[in-house]
Design a protein around this motif. Structure first.
Motif, PDB file in Angstrom:
ATOM      1  N   ASP A  11      48.008  33.205  47.718  1.00 24.56           N
ATOM      2  CA  ASP A  11      49.230  33.927  47.399  1.00 24.56           C
ATOM      3  C   ASP A  11      48.870  35.107  46.494  1.00 24.56           C
ATOM      4  OD1 ASP A  11      48.885  32.968  44.822  1.00 24.56           O
ATOM      5  OD2 ASP A  11      50.315  31.329  45.088  1.00 24.56           O
ATOM      6  N   ALA A  12      49.885  35.855  46.058  1.00 29.54           N
ATOM      7  CA  ALA A  12      49.622  37.071  45.283  1.00 29.54           C
ATOM      8  C   ALA A  12      48.854  36.746  44.003  1.00 29.54           C
ATOM      9  CB  ALA A  12      50.932  37.767  44.947  1.00 29.54           C
ATOM     10  N   PHE A  13      49.135  35.607  43.394  1.00 28.57           N
ATOM     11  CA  PHE A  13      48.477  35.244  42.140  1.00 28.57           C
ATOM     12  C   PHE A  13      47.017  34.865  42.356  1.00 28.57           C
ATOM     13  CE2 PHE A  13      47.345  31.704  39.229  1.00 28.57           C
ATOM     14  CZ  PHE A  13      47.101  32.485  38.117  1.00 28.57           C
ATOM     15  N   THR A  14      46.738  34.011  43.352  1.00 27.61           N
ATOM     16  CA  THR A  14      45.368  33.532  43.538  1.00 27.61           C
ATOM     17  C   THR A  14      44.505  34.511  44.320  1.00 27.61           C
ATOM     18  OG1 THR A  14      46.052  32.250  45.463  1.00 27.61           O
ATOM     19  CG2 THR A  14      45.961  31.086  43.357  1.00 27.61           C
ATOM     20  N   ARG A  15      45.101  35.587  44.829  1.00 29.87           N
ATOM     21  CA  ARG A  15      44.310  36.562  45.593  1.00 29.87           C
ATOM     22  C   ARG A  15      43.164  37.125  44.760  1.00 29.87           C
ATOM     23  NH1 ARG A  15      44.424  38.833  50.112  1.00 29.87           N
ATOM     24  NH2 ARG A  15      46.457  37.984  50.637  1.00 29.87           N
ATOM     25  N   THR A  16      43.407  37.374  43.478  1.00 27.52           N
ATOM     26  CA  THR A  16      42.355  37.892  42.592  1.00 27.52           C
ATOM     27  C   THR A  16      41.153  36.952  42.589  1.00 27.52           C
ATOM     28  OG1 THR A  16      44.030  38.890  41.173  1.00 27.52           O
ATOM     29  CG2 THR A  16      41.833  38.610  40.218  1.00 27.52           C
ATOM     30  N   TYR A  17      41.447  35.660  42.510  1.00 24.89           N
ATOM     31  CA  TYR A  17      40.383  34.646  42.477  1.00 24.89           C
ATOM     32  C   TYR A  17      39.575  34.660  43.770  1.00 24.89           C
ATOM     33  CZ  TYR A  17      38.258  29.994  42.364  1.00 24.89           C
ATOM     34  OH  TYR A  17      37.367  28.941  42.408  1.00 24.89           O
ATOM     35  N   TRP A  18      40.280  34.683  44.906  1.00 27.76           N
ATOM     36  CA  TRP A  18      39.587  34.602  46.196  1.00 27.76           C
ATOM     37  C   TRP A  18      38.892  35.905  46.556  1.00 27.76           C
ATOM     38  CZ3 TRP A  18      38.252  30.072  47.408  1.00 27.76           C
ATOM     39  CH2 TRP A  18      39.057  28.986  47.049  1.00 27.76           C
ATOM     40  N   ASP A  19      39.464  37.037  46.117  1.00 24.68           N
ATOM     41  CA  ASP A  19      38.771  38.316  46.324  1.00 24.68           C
ATOM     42  C   ASP A  19      37.441  38.326  45.576  1.00 24.68           C
ATOM     43  OD1 ASP A  19      40.746  39.242  47.964  1.00 24.68           O
ATOM     44  OD2 ASP A  19      41.610  40.656  46.523  1.00 24.68           O
ATOM     45  N   LEU A  26      32.616  33.869  40.439  1.00 30.81           N
ATOM     46  CA  LEU A  26      33.518  32.767  40.126  1.00 30.81           C
ATOM     47  C   LEU A  26      34.357  33.153  38.916  1.00 30.81           C
ATOM     48  CD1 LEU A  26      34.480  29.818  40.508  1.00 30.81           C
ATOM     49  CD2 LEU A  26      32.634  29.142  38.947  1.00 30.81           C
ATOM     50  N   LEU A  27      35.663  33.128  39.081  1.00 26.25           N
ATOM     51  CA  LEU A  27      36.566  33.469  37.980  1.00 26.25           C
ATOM     52  C   LEU A  27      37.201  32.211  37.399  1.00 26.25           C
ATOM     53  CD1 LEU A  27      38.580  36.573  39.297  1.00 26.25           C
ATOM     54  CD2 LEU A  27      36.498  36.539  37.906  1.00 26.25           C
ATOM     55  N   ILE A  28      37.394  32.237  36.096  1.00 25.22           N
ATOM     56  CA  ILE A  28      38.191  31.211  35.433  1.00 25.22           C
ATOM     57  C   ILE A  28      39.319  31.923  34.692  1.00 25.22           C
ATOM     58  CG2 ILE A  28      36.347  29.515  35.218  1.00 25.22           C
ATOM     59  CD1 ILE A  28      35.910  30.515  32.345  1.00 25.22           C
ATOM     60  N   ARG A  29      40.225  31.164  34.111  1.00 24.08           N
ATOM     61  CA  ARG A  29      41.319  31.735  33.328  1.00 24.08           C
ATOM     62  C   ARG A  29      41.094  31.369  31.864  1.00 24.08           C
ATOM     63  NH1 ARG A  29      45.097  35.169  35.278  1.00 24.08           N
ATOM     64  NH2 ARG A  29      46.888  33.982  34.545  1.00 24.08           N
ATOM     65  N   ARG A  30      41.238  32.362  30.981  1.00 26.38           N
ATOM     66  CA  ARG A  30      41.034  32.138  29.550  1.00 26.38           C
ATOM     67  C   ARG A  30      42.329  32.451  28.814  1.00 26.38           C
ATOM     68  NH1 ARG A  30      36.943  29.804  26.655  1.00 26.38           N
ATOM     69  NH2 ARG A  30      35.382  30.923  27.873  1.00 26.38           N
ATOM     70  N   CYS A  31      42.709  31.546  27.928  1.00 22.82           N
ATOM     71  CA  CYS A  31      43.954  31.688  27.180  1.00 22.82           C
ATOM     72  C   CYS A  31      43.725  32.496  25.903  1.00 22.82           C
ATOM     73  CB  CYS A  31      44.489  30.304  26.833  1.00 22.82           C
ATOM     74  SG  CYS A  31      45.958  30.353  25.777  1.00 22.82           S
ATOM     75  N   GLY A  32      44.543  33.523  25.705  1.00 26.05           N
ATOM     76  CA  GLY A  32      44.424  34.339  24.513  1.00 26.05           C
ATOM     77  C   GLY A  32      45.035  33.683  23.285  1.00 26.05           C
ATOM     78  N   ALA A  33      45.864  32.671  23.486  1.00 24.66           N
ATOM     79  CA  ALA A  33      46.534  32.012  22.361  1.00 24.66           C
ATOM     80  C   ALA A  33      45.657  30.927  21.752  1.00 24.66           C
ATOM     81  CB  ALA A  33      47.867  31.427  22.816  1.00 24.66           C
ATOM     82  N   CYS A  34      45.114  30.034  22.583  1.00 25.30           N
ATOM     83  CA  CYS A  34      44.312  28.922  22.044  1.00 25.30           C
ATOM     84  C   CYS A  34      42.827  29.086  22.332  1.00 25.30           C
ATOM     85  CB  CYS A  34      44.816  27.581  22.574  1.00 25.30           C
ATOM     86  SG  CYS A  34      44.417  27.252  24.306  1.00 25.30           S
ATOM     87  N   GLY A  35      42.466  30.072  23.176  1.00 25.63           N
ATOM     88  CA  GLY A  35      41.062  30.358  23.422  1.00 25.63           C
ATOM     89  C   GLY A  35      40.403  29.482  24.469  1.00 25.63           C
ATOM     90  N   ARG A  36      41.138  28.522  25.015  1.00 29.52           N
ATOM     91  CA  ARG A  36      40.512  27.603  25.965  1.00 29.52           C
ATOM     92  C   ARG A  36      40.578  28.139  27.388  1.00 29.52           C
ATOM     93  NH1 ARG A  36      42.526  21.567  24.702  1.00 29.52           N
ATOM     94  NH2 ARG A  36      40.783  21.077  26.097  1.00 29.52           N
ATOM     95  N   ALA A  37      39.573  27.748  28.191  1.00 22.78           N
ATOM     96  CA  ALA A  37      39.523  28.151  29.592  1.00 22.78           C
ATOM     97  C   ALA A  37      40.084  27.031  30.448  1.00 22.78           C
ATOM     98  CB  ALA A  37      38.087  28.449  29.995  1.00 22.78           C
ATOM     99  N   HIS A  38      40.559  27.379  31.638  1.00 18.72           N
ATOM    100  CA  HIS A  38      40.995  26.327  32.562  1.00 18.72           C
ATOM    101  C   HIS A  38      40.666  26.706  34.005  1.00 18.72           C
ATOM    102  CE1 HIS A  38      44.752  28.837  32.715  1.00 18.72           C
ATOM    103  NE2 HIS A  38      44.704  28.496  33.986  1.00 18.72           N
ATOM    104  N   HIS A  39      40.733  25.726  34.841  1.00 11.58           N
ATOM    105  CA  HIS A  39      40.510  25.871  36.265  1.00 11.58           C
ATOM    106  C   HIS A  39      41.160  24.644  36.917  1.00 11.58           C
ATOM    107  CE1 HIS A  39      38.486  27.596  39.744  1.00 11.58           C
ATOM    108  NE2 HIS A  39      38.431  26.360  40.196  1.00 11.58           N
ATOM    109  N   TYR A  40      41.819  24.719  38.042  1.00 15.40           N
ATOM    110  CA  TYR A  40      42.087  25.849  38.886  1.00 15.40           C
ATOM    111  C   TYR A  40      43.013  26.876  38.219  1.00 15.40           C
ATOM    112  CZ  TYR A  40      46.449  23.309  39.398  1.00 15.40           C
ATOM    113  OH  TYR A  40      47.626  22.676  39.102  1.00 15.40           O
ATOM    114  N   PRO A  41      43.082  28.084  38.736  1.00 15.17           N
ATOM    115  CA  PRO A  41      43.850  29.129  38.079  1.00 15.17           C
ATOM    116  C   PRO A  41      45.346  28.832  38.023  1.00 15.17           C
ATOM    117  CG  PRO A  41      42.404  30.042  39.775  1.00 15.17           C
ATOM    118  CD  PRO A  41      42.410  28.548  39.957  1.00 15.17           C
ATOM    119  N   ARG A  42      45.908  28.983  36.831  1.00 15.02           N
ATOM    120  CA  ARG A  42      47.353  28.840  36.663  1.00 15.02           C
ATOM    121  C   ARG A  42      47.890  30.063  35.919  1.00 15.02           C
ATOM    122  NH1 ARG A  42      46.197  22.635  35.329  1.00 15.02           N
ATOM    123  NH2 ARG A  42      44.177  23.640  35.324  1.00 15.02           N
ATOM    124  N   GLU A  43      49.158  30.292  36.036  1.00 14.42           N
ATOM    125  CA  GLU A  43      49.757  31.468  35.405  1.00 14.42           C
ATOM    126  C   GLU A  43      50.064  31.240  33.934  1.00 14.42           C
ATOM    127  OE1 GLU A  43      52.345  33.992  37.968  1.00 14.42           O
ATOM    128  OE2 GLU A  43      52.282  32.270  39.314  1.00 14.42           O
TER     129      GLU A  43
END
Ligand code: ZN
Length: 133
Positions: A11-19, A26-43
């Motif tokens: 979908d539009a959100f996960t397209r960045t990951y698959w591109d 390999l992309l992960i998501r990093r939180c600017g508030a708590c600093g922790r990374a997560h996977h699979y990608p969530r908004e």
């Protein structure tokens, strides 16, 4: 085209990951508030629910957490690949990821152990892992 069950719907959100995966990143998501990374990608951050989350290139390094040899899977294209090794790995950045362990020819299940160092590789634009050289 035959249905495939190994490639998620994009979908539009996960397209960045698959591109990025198609380019071998390999992309992960990093939180600017708590600093922790997560996977699979969530908004939003699954740790603190912040929406201050951005994409980040992962190192591609991981360690093997658990795995299982799959001998039967009737869904295409898995049937043609059996046996294969379904695995859960711990990315160096922290997140745990469901994936597959591959190798040169047939990966020997006997050679796998918890904590084994792995590195990401890509098969048809899908991130999988192989024992680190
Ligand atoms: Zn957070």
């Amino acid at each position: 085209m035959d249905a495939r069950f190994d490639v998620p719907e994009i979908d539009a959100f996960t397209r960045t990951y698959w591109d990025a995966a198609a380019e071998g990143r390999l992309l992960i998501r990093r939180c600017g508030a708590c600093g922790r990374a997560h996977h699979y990608p969530r908004e939003f951050c699954p740790h603190c629910w912040s929406e201050d989350v951005t994409w980040q290139d992962a190192s591609g390094r991981a360690t093997l957490y658990t795995w299982s040899a799959v001998h039967h899977n009737d869904l295409p294209p898995f049937a043609a690949r059996t046996p294969y090794i379904a695995a859960v790995v711990d990315l160096a950045e922290g997140p745990r990821m469901s994936t597959e362990v591959v190798g040169e020819g047939q990966v020997q299940v006997q050679g796998l152990r918890a904590g084994l160092e792995l590195e990401v590789t890509f098969r048809e634009g899908v991130p999988v892992f192989r024992p680190k050289a």
